[in-house]
Design a protein around this motif. Structure first.
Motif, PDB file in Angstrom:
ATOM      1  N   ALA A  11      -8.068 -10.499   3.248  1.00 49.54           N
ATOM      2  CA  ALA A  11      -6.838 -11.273   3.419  1.00 49.54           C
ATOM      3  C   ALA A  11      -7.152 -12.643   3.993  1.00 49.54           C
ATOM      4  N   HIS A  12      -6.179 -13.504   3.950  1.00 50.30           N
ATOM      5  CA  HIS A  12      -6.235 -14.764   4.681  1.00 50.30           C
ATOM      6  C   HIS A  12      -6.126 -14.411   6.164  1.00 50.30           C
ATOM      7  N   ILE A  13      -6.662 -15.259   7.018  1.00 50.13           N
ATOM      8  CA  ILE A  13      -6.640 -14.992   8.452  1.00 50.13           C
ATOM      9  C   ILE A  13      -5.188 -14.804   8.941  1.00 50.13           C
ATOM     10  N   ASP A  14      -4.996 -13.841   9.842  1.00 51.47           N
ATOM     11  CA  ASP A  14      -3.676 -13.559  10.429  1.00 51.47           C
ATOM     12  C   ASP A  14      -2.691 -12.824   9.532  1.00 51.47           C
ATOM     13  N   HIS A  15      -3.129 -12.393   8.359  1.00 52.64           N
ATOM     14  CA  HIS A  15      -2.187 -11.685   7.504  1.00 52.64           C
ATOM     15  C   HIS A  15      -2.033 -10.213   7.914  1.00 52.64           C
ATOM     16  N   GLY A  16      -2.812  -9.816   8.939  1.00 53.17           N
ATOM     17  CA  GLY A  16      -2.572  -8.483   9.517  1.00 53.17           C
ATOM     18  C   GLY A  16      -3.595  -7.402   9.194  1.00 53.17           C
ATOM     19  N   LYS A  17      -4.817  -7.809   8.839  1.00 59.27           N
ATOM     20  CA  LYS A  17      -5.865  -6.820   8.513  1.00 59.27           C
ATOM     21  C   LYS A  17      -6.130  -5.867   9.665  1.00 59.27           C
ATOM     22  N   SER A  18      -6.412  -6.450  10.847  1.00 65.01           N
ATOM     23  CA  SER A  18      -6.795  -5.597  11.973  1.00 65.01           C
ATOM     24  C   SER A  18      -5.655  -4.680  12.393  1.00 65.01           C
ATOM     25  N   THR A  19      -4.436  -5.186  12.336  1.00 61.42           N
ATOM     26  CA  THR A  19      -3.280  -4.372  12.712  1.00 61.42           C
ATOM     27  C   THR A  19      -3.094  -3.214  11.730  1.00 61.42           C
ATOM     28  N   ASP A  38      -4.479  -2.124  20.795  1.00 64.94           N
ATOM     29  CA  ASP A  38      -4.326  -2.959  19.610  1.00 64.94           C
ATOM     30  C   ASP A  38      -5.664  -3.480  19.117  1.00 64.94           C
ATOM     31  N   GLN A  39      -5.751  -3.636  17.812  1.00 65.36           N
ATOM     32  CA  GLN A  39      -6.962  -4.146  17.169  1.00 65.36           C
ATOM     33  C   GLN A  39      -8.234  -3.481  17.705  1.00 65.36           C
ATOM     34  N   VAL A  40      -8.258  -2.138  17.593  1.00 63.00           N
ATOM     35  CA  VAL A  40      -9.405  -1.386  18.109  1.00 63.00           C
ATOM     36  C   VAL A  40     -10.733  -1.837  17.534  1.00 63.00           C
ATOM     37  N   LEU A 130       1.650  -5.809   0.195  1.00 61.99           N
ATOM     38  CA  LEU A 130       2.437  -6.787   0.934  1.00 61.99           C
ATOM     39  C   LEU A 130       2.588  -6.301   2.368  1.00 61.99           C
ATOM     40  N   ASN A 131       2.293  -7.153   3.337  1.00 61.89           N
ATOM     41  CA  ASN A 131       2.379  -6.725   4.731  1.00 61.89           C
ATOM     42  C   ASN A 131       3.535  -7.439   5.449  1.00 61.89           C
ATOM     43  N   LYS A 132       3.853  -6.950   6.628  1.00 59.08           N
ATOM     44  CA  LYS A 132       4.889  -7.520   7.513  1.00 59.08           C
ATOM     45  C   LYS A 132       6.292  -7.451   6.890  1.00 59.08           C
ATOM     46  N   ILE A 133       6.547  -6.377   6.128  1.00 56.28           N
ATOM     47  CA  ILE A 133       7.861  -6.271   5.505  1.00 56.28           C
ATOM     48  C   ILE A 133       8.966  -6.022   6.532  1.00 56.28           C
ATOM     49  N   ASP A 134       8.563  -5.672   7.761  1.00 57.24           N
ATOM     50  CA  ASP A 134       9.562  -5.467   8.823  1.00 57.24           C
ATOM     51  C   ASP A 134      10.131  -6.789   9.325  1.00 57.24           C
ATOM     52  N   SER A 135       9.398  -7.877   9.097  1.00 61.69           N
ATOM     53  CA  SER A 135       9.792  -9.148   9.711  1.00 61.69           C
ATOM     54  C   SER A 135      11.037  -9.738   9.053  1.00 61.69           C
ATOM     55  N   GLY A 163       2.221  -3.181   9.086  1.00 59.82           N
ATOM     56  CA  GLY A 163       1.185  -2.724  10.015  1.00 59.82           C
ATOM     57  C   GLY A 163       1.768  -2.543  11.402  1.00 59.82           C
ATOM     58  N   LYS A 164       2.894  -3.209  11.626  1.00 57.22           N
ATOM     59  CA  LYS A 164       3.504  -3.148  12.949  1.00 57.22           C
ATOM     60  C   LYS A 164       4.269  -1.835  13.152  1.00 57.22           C
ATOM     61  N   THR A 165       5.156  -1.520  12.195  1.00 56.86           N
ATOM     62  CA  THR A 165       5.968  -0.308  12.367  1.00 56.86           C
ATOM     63  C   THR A 165       5.338   0.920  11.714  1.00 56.86           C
TER      64      THR A 165
HETATM   65  P1  GDP Z   1      -5.958 -10.440  10.900  1.00 57.68           P
HETATM   66  O1  GDP Z   1      -6.406 -11.819  11.288  1.00 57.68           O
HETATM   67  O2  GDP Z   1      -5.727 -10.363   9.412  1.00 57.68           O
HETATM   68  O3  GDP Z   1      -6.844  -9.339  11.406  1.00 57.68           O
HETATM   69  O4  GDP Z   1      -4.499 -10.253  11.539  1.00 57.68           O
HETATM   70  P2  GDP Z   1      -4.037  -9.435  12.813  1.00 57.68           P
HETATM   71  O5  GDP Z   1      -4.015  -7.969  12.541  1.00 57.68           O
HETATM   72  O6  GDP Z   1      -4.815  -9.902  13.989  1.00 57.68           O
HETATM   73  O7  GDP Z   1      -2.503  -9.898  12.889  1.00 57.68           O
HETATM   74  C1  GDP Z   1      -2.111 -11.248  13.011  1.00 57.68           C
HETATM   75  C2  GDP Z   1      -0.752 -11.333  13.680  1.00 57.68           C
HETATM   76  O8  GDP Z   1       0.266 -10.769  12.850  1.00 57.68           O
HETATM   77  C3  GDP Z   1      -0.665 -10.593  15.000  1.00 57.68           C
HETATM   78  O9  GDP Z   1       0.105 -11.355  15.884  1.00 57.68           O
HETATM   79  C4  GDP Z   1       0.040  -9.282  14.645  1.00 57.68           C
HETATM   80  O10 GDP Z   1       0.758  -8.756  15.726  1.00 57.68           O
HETATM   81  C5  GDP Z   1       0.985  -9.735  13.543  1.00 57.68           C
HETATM   82  N1  GDP Z   1       1.265  -8.650  12.600  1.00 57.68           N
HETATM   83  C6  GDP Z   1       0.344  -7.890  11.966  1.00 57.68           C
HETATM   84  N2  GDP Z   1       0.949  -6.995  11.162  1.00 57.68           N
HETATM   85  C7  GDP Z   1       2.276  -7.187  11.281  1.00 57.68           C
HETATM   86  C8  GDP Z   1       3.446  -6.574  10.678  1.00 57.68           C
HETATM   87  O11 GDP Z   1       3.368  -5.662   9.870  1.00 57.68           O
HETATM   88  N3  GDP Z   1       4.660  -7.064  11.044  1.00 57.68           N
HETATM   89  C9  GDP Z   1       4.793  -8.080  11.929  1.00 57.68           C
HETATM   90  N4  GDP Z   1       6.038  -8.474  12.219  1.00 57.68           N
HETATM   91  N5  GDP Z   1       3.736  -8.684  12.508  1.00 57.68           N
HETATM   92  C10 GDP Z   1       2.488  -8.244  12.197  1.00 57.68           C
END
Ligand code: GDP
Ligand code: MG
Length: 599
Positions: A11-19, A38-40, A130-135, A163-165
């Motif tokens: 993914a692009h950075i911050d798209h939620g891989k680790s979560t 978080d982010q084990v 598709l991630n972050k569909i809760d947002s 990844g959040k919920t």
């Molecule tokens: P990575 O850089 O791809 O590893 O992304 P991270 O897992 O570190 O997530 C980046 C940011 O997006 C963090 O602030 C997470 O809390 C947030 N985030 C990740 N997944 C979700 C999600 O499913 N929903 C929402 N609302 N935020 C998320």
């Protein structure tokens, strides 16, 4: 191998891989929910603080399908940043599938494209998610349109998760069974596998002071056990396997790791340079050929690192050697600079890598450092042949230079239409030109530019971010070497060349750069007892010059009235001091001045 599935999340950075990785670990019960943090997988402090993944972490998940069948999933979380693209490309060779994660609040971004290209090149099955569909900010349909455009897939193939919920995560886990192909032994069909033959691809490694180098490997063929005699093919080092096991996510010893599996191997090796990402390990008795595609990491940017206090020079050397045990991509060689003393010229994979390493030196080794302005490598042809120049001061005089070549890059920018013209206006100044432009309908456009790496280092990312009010995303890939019209610029302070201030500059900008450098120094250098000339020299000519006037503070000023002889004495002393300094004419350039100049 039918019950194994190996995949990566890209993914692009911050798209939620680790979560998302956290949720996969949690839902499969790999870590007890109470022990989850978080982010084990981001185990370094620096990773947690910055929210970035630096090291690749494999983790084994035990998954029981809806019909009760057991599977082993090996998940490799990859660092999203461009600096580590070689590591990512090698880790993609360790898996059969890639989850292409796209943040529904951001849409497809520049690095989504570069990692997708890598996954395609590795021949992986790509699973769009598709991630972050809760947002509340999620634009689900629009983002799906973009995914369909880049993958040419059906809308129904795109999974939706949070990844959040945790929404959609159980469905994703179930789909992986059908979507990711099980691993195959590479050689089964080609070579008659001797029962003792085995090999594994190294996609990362760590260092522990009591176990030495611990490699993370995907076993390609055969089986690796404790006690095996093993060698690294590229680095040609031998060792005996002390322990093998899997990461779930903590090290768990097993009897062996077999073809198709991902695990760790404890080597006991305590010297830097033996383990390298991308290298192949195989048995010394019936060795197999190396897995193709190994490449030595090539440093892209160079900077000099000096201890702020010279007595810490040896500590700095041993710290760099230690870091190299867990990161074979750092290079360094000793260097001497008049004002800064002894230090090291270091090569890094990119700007983030530079930042991480210098930060680790500061934190983990408690060193205070001076880091010079980063520069790139030039390939300079002189009558004596071709040399690689990675320190500006060693850039040959212009009379000796026959030709110069420099690295170019391909930059991908994805931006809303509204900012396209702002971005294009920068092309001239950054020597960029458009290679490809693709309109993504409604509101966004993808532009591919080519430009010299040297120009990217002039804060191009930040400039693009501000030209697009933060909406454009940028990624780059290494391109080819091309002719460069550059020259060395030297800075003289009080008639003396200051090596650390030398720079390689493009010919068309020499006047401007010379003016700026002299002007900057003029504002930061403190005044001396004598006049100090500041000059920028390019090809034997002075292109910019300024003088800092001498101090003329009257030291007797504070002795009002009183003893005239004392005043006379002070005046004499002042005169003497001034004379001595003038004779020496030397300017002491403080560390502080260096730091300000490097900024
Ligand atoms: P990575 O850089 O791809 O590893 O992304 P991270 O897992 O570190 O997530 C980046 C940011 O997006 C963090 O602030 C997470 O809390 C947030 N985030 C990740 N997944 C979700 C999600 O499913 N929903 C929402 N609302 N935020 C998320
Ligand atoms: Mg991450």
């Amino acid at each position: 191998m039918d019950n194994i599935r190996n995949f990566s999340i890209i993914a692009h950075i911050d798209h939620g891989k680790s979560t998302l990785a956290d949720r996969l670990i949690e839902v499969t019960g790999t870590i007890d929910k109470r022990k989850m943090q978080d982010q084990v997988l981001d185990s370094m402090d620096l990773e947690r603080e910055r929210g970035i993944t630096i090291k690749m972490t494999p983790v084994r998940l035990n998954y029981k399908s809806s019909v009760g069948k057991s599977y082993i999933y090996n998940l490799i979380d990859t660092p999203g940043h461009i600096d580590f693209s070689y590591e990512v490309s090698r880790s993609l060779r360790a898996v059969e599938g890639a989850i292409l994660l796209v943040d529904a609040t951001q849409g497809v971004q520049a690095q989504t494209m570069t990692v997708l290209d890598m996954a395609r090149e590795a021949g992986l099955k790509i699973i769009p998610v598709l991630n972050k569909i809760d947002s509340p900010l999620a634009n689900i349909e629009e983002t799906e349109d973009e995914v369909i455009r880049i993958l040419k897939c059906e809308r129904s193939e795109i999974l939706r998760v949070s990844g959040k919920t945790g929404e959609g995560v159980p469905e994703l886990l179930e789909q992986i069974i059908d979507l990711v192909p099980p691993p195959k032994s590479e050689l089964d069909t080609k070579i008659n596998l001797n029962s003792k033959s085995f090999r594994g691809l190294i996609f990362d490694f760590q260092y522990s002071s009591h176990q030495g180098v611990i490699i993370y490997t995907r076993v390609l063929d055969g089986e690796i056990k404790k006690g095996d005699d093993i060698k690294f093919i590229a680095s040609n080092h031998d060792f005996i396997v002390r322990e093998v096991g899997v990461l779930s996510p903590h090290k768990t010893e097993t009897d062996s790791i077999k073809a198709g599996e991902v695990g760790y191997v404890v080597t006991g090796i305590k010297e830097p340079g033996a383990a390298r990402v991308g290298d192949t390990i195989t048995g010394t008795t019936s060795p197999l050929p190396a897995y193709p595609g190994y490449a030595l990491p090539t440093p892209l940017v160079f900077a000099s690192v000096y201890p702020e206090y010279q007595e810490y020079f040896d500590d700095l050397r041993s710290a760099l050697n230690k870091l190299r045990l867990s990161d074979s991509s750092i290079t360094f060689e000793e260097e001497q600079s008049g004002a800064l003393g002894r230090g090291f010229r270091c090569g890094f994979l990119g700007m983030l890598h530079l930042e991480i390493i210098t930060e680790r030196l500061r934190r983990e080794f408690d060193l205070t450092l001076i880091v010079t302005t980063p520069s790139i490598t030039y390939e300079v042809t002189t009558r004596n042949g071709v040399e690689l120049v990675y320190t500006p001061i060693h850039f040959p005089d212009h009379g000796e230079v026959i030709s110069v070549r420099e690295p170019w890059i391909l930059t991908t920018i994805i931006t809303p239409h509204a900012y396209l013209s702002n971005i294009m206006e920068l092309n001239h100044d950054y020597e960029a030109s458009v290679v490809e432009m693709e309109d993504w309908g409604d509101n966004r456009i993808r532009v591919v530019l080519e430009m010299p790496l040297r120009e990217l280092m002039r804060n191009y990312f930040d400039v693009i971010k501000s030209a697009s009010s933060g909406y454009a995303s940028v990624a780059y890939e290494k391109g080819d070497m091309r002719p460069a019209h550059v020259t060395r610029m030297d800075i003289f302070v009080a008639e003396e060349r200051v090596a650390a201030f030398s720079r390689v500059v493009p010919m068309h900008r020499v006047d401007k750069d010379a003016d700026e450098a002299v002007e900057k120094l003029f504002t930061i250098l403190p005044r001396e007892w004598f006049r100090v000339k500041l000059q920028a020299y390019v090809q034997g000519r002075i292109l910019a010059s300024r003088s800092i006037t001498a101090l003329s503070k009257n030291v007797t000023g504070h002795l009002y009235g009183g003893d005239i002889t004392r005043k006379m004495k002070l005046r004499e002393k002042q005169k003497e001091g001034k004379k001595r300094m003038q004779e020496e004419g030397k300017v002491h350039i403080s560390h502080d001045t260096f730091l300000k100049m490097m900024k």
